[in-house]
Motif scaffolding. Structure first.
Motif, PDB file in Angstrom:
ATOM      1  N   PHE A  23      -6.293   2.044   0.599  1.00  8.62           N
ATOM      2  CA  PHE A  23      -6.061   0.710   1.152  1.00  8.62           C
ATOM      3  C   PHE A  23      -6.567   0.687   2.587  1.00  8.62           C
ATOM      4  O   PHE A  23      -6.241   1.569   3.371  1.00  8.62           O
ATOM      5  CB  PHE A  23      -4.566   0.380   1.159  1.00  8.62           C
ATOM      6  CG  PHE A  23      -3.984   0.178  -0.206  1.00  8.62           C
ATOM      7  CD1 PHE A  23      -3.550   1.255  -0.954  1.00  8.62           C
ATOM      8  CD2 PHE A  23      -3.860  -1.085  -0.732  1.00  8.62           C
ATOM      9  CE1 PHE A  23      -3.000   1.072  -2.211  1.00  8.62           C
ATOM     10  CE2 PHE A  23      -3.310  -1.291  -1.985  1.00  8.62           C
ATOM     11  CZ  PHE A  23      -2.884  -0.210  -2.728  1.00  8.62           C
ATOM     12  N   VAL A  50      -3.011   7.082   1.088  1.00  6.70           N
ATOM     13  CA  VAL A  50      -2.910   5.656   1.394  1.00  6.70           C
ATOM     14  C   VAL A  50      -3.190   5.505   2.884  1.00  6.70           C
ATOM     15  O   VAL A  50      -2.618   6.196   3.707  1.00  6.70           O
ATOM     16  CB  VAL A  50      -1.513   5.122   1.035  1.00  6.70           C
ATOM     17  CG1 VAL A  50      -1.341   3.705   1.509  1.00  6.70           C
ATOM     18  CG2 VAL A  50      -1.300   5.232  -0.469  1.00  6.70           C
ATOM     19  N   ALA A  81       0.832  -1.205   0.000  1.00  4.26           N
ATOM     20  CA  ALA A  81       0.000   0.000   0.000  1.00  4.26           C
ATOM     21  C   ALA A  81       0.869   1.259   0.000  1.00  4.26           C
ATOM     22  O   ALA A  81       0.628   2.197  -0.764  1.00  4.26           O
ATOM     23  CB  ALA A  81      -0.926   0.002   1.219  1.00  4.26           C
TER      24      ALA A  81
END
Length: 132
Positions: A54, A122, A25
């Motif tokens: 993610f 992320v 990720a």
């Protein structure tokens, strides 16, 4: 695009999956940023790759989203795009997930106009549970 890994801390396969998932990720977020920076520098139609969110959910702790998604084995990864489920990986291997992401999100047909893109950070860095 969103990738959600459903796991349980007691699951042996999950212990080997979540750490590489978090690393993937982070690396993917950096790669998207780098690729988009190159595209912006070229000035080619200002089209960019979409950011990928993610998420990791410990189903032993956070049961609601896991039962709602009908998760029956761990780890299971679900991929969504624009709110629609695209892919389900039961007993997921990190290799299958990384290959899917690379083929699905790093191809020229996935470029999006910069003005219409929603940017997301992320979110899987050291995630152990997502609150209900």
């Amino acid at each position: 695009p969103t990738l959600i890994v459903h796991y349980a801390k007691w699951c042996g396969h999950c212990k080997h999956f979540v750490k590489p998932f978090n690393k993937f990720a982070e690396e993917t977020g950096k790669r998207i940023d780098e690729e988009n920076q190159k595209l912006l520098e070229k000035g080619s139609n200002q089209e960019l790759y979409p950011q990928i969110l993610f998420v990791a959910i410990d189903c032993a702790t956070v049961k609601g989203p896991c039962s709602e998604a009908k998760i029956s084995s761990y780890p299971t990864v679900l991929s969504y795009n624009m709110g629609e489920k695209q892919q389900k990986f039961k007993g997921a291997s990190i290799k299958k997930v990384t290959e899917f992401v690379k083929s699905k999100y790093f191809s020229p047909e996935n470029l999006r106009p910069a003005g219409g893109m929603v940017s997301m950070d992320v979110a899987a860095k050291n995630v152990s549970a997502v609150p209900q």
